[in-house]
Write a protein that holds these residues in place. Structure first.
Motif, PDB file in Angstrom:
ATOM      1  N   ALA A   1       0.834  -1.205   0.000  1.00 19.81           N
ATOM      2  CA  ALA A   1       0.000   0.000   0.000  1.00 19.81           C
ATOM      3  C   ALA A   1       0.866   1.251   0.000  1.00 19.81           C
ATOM      4  N   LEU A   2       1.923   1.260   0.801  1.00 17.10           N
ATOM      5  CA  LEU A   2       2.839   2.400   0.839  1.00 17.10           C
ATOM      6  C   LEU A   2       3.509   2.595  -0.514  1.00 17.10           C
ATOM      7  N   SER A   3       3.943   1.505  -1.099  1.00 18.32           N
ATOM      8  CA  SER A   3       4.601   1.554  -2.399  1.00 18.32           C
ATOM      9  C   SER A   3       3.685   2.155  -3.464  1.00 18.32           C
ATOM     10  N   GLN A   4       2.440   1.740  -3.472  1.00 21.61           N
ATOM     11  CA  GLN A   4       1.485   2.220  -4.475  1.00 21.61           C
ATOM     12  C   GLN A   4       1.023   3.649  -4.200  1.00 21.61           C
ATOM     13  N   ASP A   5       0.745   3.966  -2.928  1.00 21.58           N
ATOM     14  CA  ASP A   5       0.202   5.288  -2.587  1.00 21.58           C
ATOM     15  C   ASP A   5       1.149   6.430  -2.920  1.00 21.58           C
ATOM     16  N   ILE A   6       2.447   6.222  -2.697  1.00 21.75           N
ATOM     17  CA  ILE A   6       3.380   7.322  -2.969  1.00 21.75           C
ATOM     18  C   ILE A   6       4.376   6.976  -4.061  1.00 21.75           C
ATOM     19  N   ASP A   7       4.024   5.972  -4.857  1.00 21.34           N
ATOM     20  CA  ASP A   7       4.801   5.599  -6.038  1.00 21.34           C
ATOM     21  C   ASP A   7       6.285   5.396  -5.707  1.00 21.34           C
ATOM     22  N   LEU A   8       6.521   4.498  -4.745  1.00 22.47           N
ATOM     23  CA  LEU A   8       7.885   4.149  -4.342  1.00 22.47           C
ATOM     24  C   LEU A   8       8.215   2.740  -4.810  1.00 22.47           C
ATOM     25  N   PRO A   9       9.466   2.461  -5.084  1.00 17.09           N
ATOM     26  CA  PRO A   9       9.845   1.072  -5.345  1.00 17.09           C
ATOM     27  C   PRO A   9       9.568   0.218  -4.103  1.00 17.09           C
ATOM     28  N   HIS A  10       9.209  -1.023  -4.335  1.00 17.29           N
ATOM     29  CA  HIS A  10       8.856  -1.935  -3.239  1.00 17.29           C
ATOM     30  C   HIS A  10       9.963  -2.012  -2.194  1.00 17.29           C
ATOM     31  N   ARG A  11      11.221  -2.051  -2.639  1.00 20.16           N
ATOM     32  CA  ARG A  11      12.359  -2.156  -1.710  1.00 20.16           C
ATOM     33  C   ARG A  11      12.416  -0.958  -0.765  1.00 20.16           C
ATOM     34  N   GLU A  12      12.176   0.255  -1.280  1.00 23.24           N
ATOM     35  CA  GLU A  12      12.204   1.455  -0.436  1.00 23.24           C
ATOM     36  C   GLU A  12      11.031   1.463   0.531  1.00 23.24           C
ATOM     37  N   ALA A  13       9.865   1.068   0.068  1.00 17.35           N
ATOM     38  CA  ALA A  13       8.693   1.005   0.944  1.00 17.35           C
ATOM     39  C   ALA A  13       8.918   0.001   2.072  1.00 17.35           C
ATOM     40  N   ALA A  14       9.563  -1.113   1.754  1.00 17.81           N
ATOM     41  CA  ALA A  14       9.867  -2.124   2.773  1.00 17.81           C
ATOM     42  C   ALA A  14      10.859  -1.566   3.790  1.00 17.81           C
ATOM     43  N   ALA A  15      11.859  -0.838   3.325  1.00 15.87           N
ATOM     44  CA  ALA A  15      12.857  -0.255   4.227  1.00 15.87           C
ATOM     45  C   ALA A  15      12.214   0.759   5.166  1.00 15.87           C
ATOM     46  N   ILE A  16      11.332   1.586   4.637  1.00 22.50           N
ATOM     47  CA  ILE A  16      10.639   2.583   5.462  1.00 22.50           C
ATOM     48  C   ILE A  16       9.775   1.893   6.508  1.00 22.50           C
ATOM     49  N   THR A  17       8.997   0.918   6.087  1.00 18.92           N
ATOM     50  CA  THR A  17       8.114   0.190   7.001  1.00 18.92           C
ATOM     51  C   THR A  17       8.920  -0.505   8.096  1.00 18.92           C
ATOM     52  N   ASN A  18       9.999  -1.176   7.706  1.00 17.56           N
ATOM     53  CA  ASN A  18      10.838  -1.873   8.690  1.00 17.56           C
ATOM     54  C   ASN A  18      11.468  -0.895   9.677  1.00 17.56           C
ATOM     55  N   THR A  19      11.903   0.257   9.200  1.00 18.15           N
ATOM     56  CA  THR A  19      12.505   1.264  10.075  1.00 18.15           C
ATOM     57  C   THR A  19      11.490   1.768  11.097  1.00 18.15           C
ATOM     58  N   ILE A  20      10.280   2.032  10.660  1.00 17.47           N
ATOM     59  CA  ILE A  20       9.238   2.508  11.578  1.00 17.47           C
ATOM     60  C   ILE A  20       8.943   1.451  12.641  1.00 17.47           C
ATOM     61  N   ILE A  21       8.763   0.213  12.228  1.00 16.58           N
ATOM     62  CA  ILE A  21       8.439  -0.857  13.174  1.00 16.58           C
ATOM     63  C   ILE A  21       9.596  -1.089  14.145  1.00 16.58           C
ATOM     64  N   GLU A  22      10.825  -1.110  13.643  1.00 14.13           N
ATOM     65  CA  GLU A  22      11.986  -1.317  14.506  1.00 14.13           C
ATOM     66  C   GLU A  22      12.147  -0.179  15.510  1.00 14.13           C
ATOM     67  N   THR A  23      11.935   1.054  15.064  1.00 14.31           N
ATOM     68  CA  THR A  23      12.064   2.208  15.947  1.00 14.31           C
ATOM     69  C   THR A  23      11.003   2.174  17.043  1.00 14.31           C
ATOM     70  N   MET A  24       9.779   1.814  16.676  1.00 12.38           N
ATOM     71  CA  MET A  24       8.709   1.703  17.667  1.00 12.38           C
ATOM     72  C   MET A  24       9.010   0.578  18.659  1.00 12.38           C
ATOM     73  N   THR A  25       9.500  -0.544  18.165  1.00 13.11           N
ATOM     74  CA  THR A  25       9.836  -1.674  19.029  1.00 13.11           C
ATOM     75  C   THR A  25      10.930  -1.294  20.025  1.00 13.11           C
ATOM     76  N   GLU A  26      11.963  -0.602  19.543  1.00 18.18           N
ATOM     77  CA  GLU A  26      13.059  -0.180  20.420  1.00 18.18           C
ATOM     78  C   GLU A  26      12.567   0.790  21.492  1.00 18.18           C
ATOM     79  N   ALA A  27      11.697   1.718  21.114  1.00 16.56           N
ATOM     80  CA  ALA A  27      11.169   2.684  22.079  1.00 16.56           C
ATOM     81  C   ALA A  27      10.368   1.970  23.168  1.00 16.56           C
ATOM     82  N   LEU A  28       9.509   1.045  22.772  1.00 11.66           N
ATOM     83  CA  LEU A  28       8.717   0.309  23.757  1.00 11.66           C
ATOM     84  C   LEU A  28       9.598  -0.570  24.636  1.00 11.66           C
ATOM     85  N   ALA A  29      10.630  -1.168  24.069  1.00 13.56           N
ATOM     86  CA  ALA A  29      11.541  -2.009  24.839  1.00 13.56           C
ATOM     87  C   ALA A  29      12.276  -1.190  25.912  1.00 13.56           C
ATOM     88  N   LYS A  30      12.531   0.093  25.624  1.00 10.70           N
ATOM     89  CA  LYS A  30      13.179   0.977  26.599  1.00 10.70           C
ATOM     90  C   LYS A  30      12.190   1.491  27.640  1.00 10.70           C
TER      91      LYS A  30
END
Length: 93
Positions: free
Chosen positions: A9-38
Motif C-alpha cells: 500500500a505504501l509503495s502504491q500510494d506514494i509511487d515508491l519502489p517496493h524495496r524502499e517502501a519495505a525499508a521505510i516500514t521496517n525502520t518505523i516498526i523497529e524504531t517503535m519496538t526499540e522505544a517500547l523495549a526501553k
C-alpha cells in the motif's frame, strides 16, 4: 492487513519502489519496538498510543493439573485507540 500488504500500500500510494517502501516500514516498526523495549511510550495523534503496562505477580493455576503456580511480574505493550480512529471505525468510513 499484514506487513506485506502495508508495504504494498505504501509503495502504491506514494509511487515508491517496493524495496524502499519495505525499508521505510521496517525502520518505523523497529524504531517503535526499540522505544517500547526501553519503556518509552509512543503517541500518534488521531491514531492512538502505545504504552508499557506493568503487571504484578499473582497466583494462577495450571489448567492441566489444577496446581497453583506463581506467575512472575511482567511488562506488556498496550494500545489505546485515538478519538479519530475510534470514530472512523464506529462510522465505517
Amino acid at each position: 492487513m499484514n506487513k506485506s500488504e502495508l508495504i504494498e500500500a505504501l509503495s502504491q500510494d506514494i509511487d515508491l519502489p517496493h524495496r524502499e517502501a519495505a525499508a521505510i516500514t521496517n525502520t518505523i516498526i523497529e524504531t517503535m519496538t526499540e522505544a517500547l523495549a526501553k519503556g518509552d511510550s509512543i503517541e500518534i495523534r488521531g491514531f492512538g498510543s502505545f504504552v508499557i503496562k506493568n503487571y504484578g505477580s499473582y497466583e494462577g493455576r495450571n489448567p492441566k493439573t489444577g496446581e497453583k503456580i506463581k506467575v512472575k511480574p511482567k511488562k506488556l505493550p498496550f494500545f489505546k485507540v485515538g478519538k479519530d480512529l475510534r470514530e472512523q471505525v464506529n462510522t465505517g468510513k
